[in-house]
Design a protein around this motif. Structure first.
Motif, PDB file in Angstrom:
ATOM      1  N   UNK A 286     -12.273 -16.589 -20.402  1.00 61.45           N
ATOM      2  CA  UNK A 286     -12.232 -16.522 -21.854  1.00 61.45           C
ATOM      3  C   UNK A 286     -11.345 -15.346 -22.257  1.00 61.45           C
ATOM      4  N   UNK A 287     -10.369 -15.610 -23.111  1.00 63.25           N
ATOM      5  CA  UNK A 287      -9.399 -14.610 -23.530  1.00 63.25           C
ATOM      6  C   UNK A 287      -9.458 -14.492 -25.046  1.00 63.25           C
ATOM      7  N   UNK A 288      -9.836 -13.320 -25.541  1.00 63.82           N
ATOM      8  CA  UNK A 288      -9.959 -13.059 -26.974  1.00 63.82           C
ATOM      9  C   UNK A 288      -8.745 -12.283 -27.467  1.00 63.82           C
ATOM     10  N   UNK A 289      -8.384 -12.500 -28.736  1.00 66.26           N
ATOM     11  CA  UNK A 289      -7.245 -11.824 -29.364  1.00 66.26           C
ATOM     12  C   UNK A 289      -7.718 -11.225 -30.680  1.00 66.26           C
ATOM     13  N   UNK A 291      -6.898  -8.085 -33.544  1.00 68.25           N
ATOM     14  CA  UNK A 291      -6.119  -6.981 -34.106  1.00 68.25           C
ATOM     15  C   UNK A 291      -4.887  -6.686 -33.249  1.00 68.25           C
ATOM     16  N   UNK A 292      -3.840  -7.466 -33.479  1.00 74.33           N
ATOM     17  CA  UNK A 292      -2.696  -7.466 -32.580  1.00 74.33           C
ATOM     18  C   UNK A 292      -1.496  -6.663 -33.083  1.00 74.33           C
ATOM     19  N   UNK A 293      -1.554  -6.082 -34.291  1.00 72.76           N
ATOM     20  CA  UNK A 293      -0.330  -5.583 -34.911  1.00 72.76           C
ATOM     21  C   UNK A 293      -0.127  -4.076 -34.845  1.00 72.76           C
ATOM     22  N   UNK A 294      -1.165  -3.292 -34.734  1.00 79.98           N
ATOM     23  CA  UNK A 294      -1.067  -1.879 -35.086  1.00 79.98           C
ATOM     24  C   UNK A 294      -1.261  -0.984 -33.872  1.00 79.98           C
ATOM     25  N   UNK A 295      -0.208  -0.284 -33.469  1.00 79.50           N
ATOM     26  CA  UNK A 295      -0.304   0.722 -32.415  1.00 79.50           C
ATOM     27  C   UNK A 295       0.602   1.885 -32.815  1.00 79.50           C
ATOM     28  N   UNK A 296       0.183   2.616 -33.842  1.00 80.41           N
ATOM     29  CA  UNK A 296       1.000   3.674 -34.429  1.00 80.41           C
ATOM     30  C   UNK A 296       0.644   5.060 -33.912  1.00 80.41           C
ATOM     31  N   UNK A 297      -0.250   5.122 -32.926  1.00 80.24           N
ATOM     32  CA  UNK A 297      -0.600   6.408 -32.338  1.00 80.24           C
ATOM     33  C   UNK A 297      -1.763   7.083 -33.026  1.00 80.24           C
ATOM     34  N   UNK A 298      -2.063   8.300 -32.554  1.00 87.40           N
ATOM     35  CA  UNK A 298      -3.218   9.045 -33.043  1.00 87.40           C
ATOM     36  C   UNK A 298      -2.918   9.710 -34.381  1.00 87.40           C
ATOM     37  N   UNK A 315       0.836  -3.819 -25.500  1.00 87.65           N
ATOM     38  CA  UNK A 315      -0.180  -4.858 -25.607  1.00 87.65           C
ATOM     39  C   UNK A 315      -1.316  -4.438 -24.688  1.00 87.65           C
ATOM     40  N   UNK A 316      -2.442  -4.092 -25.269  1.00 89.92           N
ATOM     41  CA  UNK A 316      -3.555  -3.595 -24.476  1.00 89.92           C
ATOM     42  C   UNK A 316      -4.424  -4.762 -24.021  1.00 89.92           C
ATOM     43  N   UNK A 317      -4.694  -4.838 -22.722  1.00 93.52           N
ATOM     44  CA  UNK A 317      -5.507  -5.900 -22.134  1.00 93.52           C
ATOM     45  C   UNK A 317      -6.780  -5.256 -21.600  1.00 93.52           C
ATOM     46  N   UNK A 373      -5.527  -6.801 -27.453  1.00 94.18           N
ATOM     47  CA  UNK A 373      -5.505  -6.140 -28.737  1.00 94.18           C
ATOM     48  C   UNK A 373      -4.473  -5.033 -28.693  1.00 94.18           C
ATOM     49  N   UNK A 374      -4.296  -4.369 -29.827  1.00 93.44           N
ATOM     50  CA  UNK A 374      -3.211  -3.402 -29.912  1.00 93.44           C
ATOM     51  C   UNK A 374      -3.553  -2.099 -29.209  1.00 93.44           C
ATOM     52  N   UNK A 375      -4.802  -1.789 -29.029  1.00 92.39           N
ATOM     53  CA  UNK A 375      -5.199  -0.629 -28.238  1.00 92.39           C
ATOM     54  C   UNK A 375      -6.699  -0.716 -27.974  1.00 92.39           C
ATOM     55  N   UNK A 376      -7.242   0.251 -27.250  1.00 95.83           N
ATOM     56  CA  UNK A 376      -8.647   0.193 -26.890  1.00 95.83           C
ATOM     57  C   UNK A 376      -9.513   0.321 -28.145  1.00 95.83           C
TER      58      UNK A 376
END
Length: 428
Positions: A286-289, A291-298, A315-317, A373-376
């Motif tokens: 089973x593979x969930x997706x 919040x795929x758009x946002x990885x702008x950092x801390x 792309x965080x897996x 997802x875009x990050x953890x």
């Protein structure tokens, strides 16, 4: 049932082993004996994903506002998703029906106590309110992981007047009521192993008085685009693929839980006997997706997050390290990473052990389960690294093509990995 990754025609487990061997093994360069890259069906299928089509599907979802469960806008969105899947050629649409809330259940609370926040910045400002006592650059994350970076406030907007766009505010005016719920899925039936399948999912509901573009229109559009590509009449797969658009994720994964409760015991049962039809093929993964758009950092010490997608975006897996099938899920995650290295066009993939609070969770002890997802989520999103999460700023105008392209690369990653796992071919 469903407790492992099967032997497949494409040597994906060899790819995984080669990846673990380290740099120089170049698992992403592996091909079938004598196969030329120009004739690679996976590359052909990946080429059928385009940024414009991904954005068009995602834009279509925004007409229903935040698609909050228990409202007409949610029901209209479910109907639209079903009709669009059928238009895409995935005509085997079905629905799961259930009640919310379940008898005796209490709705889940989010990472932070729901409630209105101070008025948000205008779209595209993407700022977060500092906590006023942040934990420094190394502090506990909401998911039990460790955050390296300043933390910012999180919460759930419930105040319609916090949404400055009157049109979007009106779309989201209706409040939810308890009662009947439904969610849509469709299936690409395998040609030689219809009794086995991979489940690709995303949740179509959102909240926050917004358009739920990132959370989780981005994942919903991704899964719908994969359904479009795999449903092309010139595409055949040996194994089955199910495309599911969950409802009620925001209330505690209720749609995914209802699916497991209703369908787990039906796995691999031929119905009617001798027909070669399997209403619920055996789960291979089973593979969930989400919040795929946002990885702008801390966020910085002032709580602000960059307006721009960071150059190191990925792309965080995620798999969950305490799942009963954690080893198998980790293997599946690295298969996806290898697929990303070979077929994705813009952003790399990383693997982490912190899958949490998403619709793959009800599956993780039953079949190998991962989340893209875009990050953890437990560490970064839960620590305020995404200032649009459940906020009025999760609207179309917040995002740029760099953001949308991250979602497209996640789609490329999943499509490439699944195409290999199910033995996809393209008629020439």
């Amino acid at each position: 049932m469903g407790r492992g990754i099967p032997a497949v025609a494409v040597p994906v487990l060899w790819l995984f082993a080669a990846f673990l061997a380290g740099p120089g093994s170049a698992p992403v360069e592996a091909q079938r004996p004598g196969e030329q890259d120009a004739d690679d069906p996976v590359r052909e299928l990946v080429s059928r994903l385009t940024l414009d089509e991904y954005k068009a599907t995602l834009k279509g979802l925004t007409q229903f506002g935040d698609r909050r469960q228990g409202t007409k806008r949610n029901r209209d969105a479910v109907d639209w998703i079903e009709a669009t899947l059928q238009d895409f050629g995935c005509t085997t649409t079905e629905r799961i029906h259930y009640q919310y809330p379940p008898a005796g259940a209490q709705p889940r609370r989010s990472f932070a106590t729901p409630g209105p926040r101070p008025p948000p910045p205008p779209p595209n400002e993407n700022t977060a309110t500092p906590t006023g006592g942040d934990v420094g650059r190394r502090g506990p994350g909401s998911g039990g992981s460790v955050v390296f970076g300043y933390r910012a406030r999180t919460g759930v907007n419930r105040d319609p007047m916090a949404q400055p766009d009157e049109r979007i505010r009106e779309l989201n005016r209706e409040e939810p009521v308890d009662g009947d719920r439904s969610q849509v899925y469709c299936t690409k039936v395998g040609s030689t192993r219809p009794d086995e399948m991979y489940i690709l999912g995303a949740h179509m509901d959102g909240h926050g008085v917004n358009e739920a573009v990132d959370d989780d229109g981005s994942g919903t559009a991704l899964v719908m685009e994969l359904a479009r590509v795999f449903s092309s009449p010139d595409v055949e797969t040996e194994r089955s693929i199910r495309f599911v658009l969950w409802n009620n994720e925001e209330t505690g994964l209720n749609g995914a839980r209802a699916y497991v409760e209703q369908r787990e015991a039906l796995q691999g049962v031929e119905d009617p006997s001798g027909s070669g039809r399997y209403p619920e093929p055996r789960w291979l993964g089973m593979i969930q997706h989400d919040m795929m758009l946002w990885d702008h950092g801390a966020p910085g010490p002032d709580g602000r997050v960059s307006r721009d997608q960071r150059p190191e975006a990925d792309v965080n897996i995620e798999f969950q390290s305490n799942a009963e099938l954690a080893t198998e899920a980790m293997e599946l995650a690295f298969i996806f990473k290898a697929a990303n290295e070979r077929y994705a066009t813009d952003y790399p993939a990383t693997v982490g052990p912190h899958m949490t609070n998403t619709d793959s969770t009800p599956f993780m002890h039953l079949t190998p389960a991962i989340s893209l997802r875009e990050n953890e989520r437990g560490a970064q999103v839960g620590a305020g690294w995404n200032p649009n999460w459940h906020q009025p700023t999760d609207v179309w105008t917040t995002y740029t093509d760099d953001d949308f392209r991250l979602g497209l690369n996640a789609a490329q990653t999943t499509l490439a990995a699944i195409a290999q796992l199910v033995g996809a071919t393209v008629e020439r």
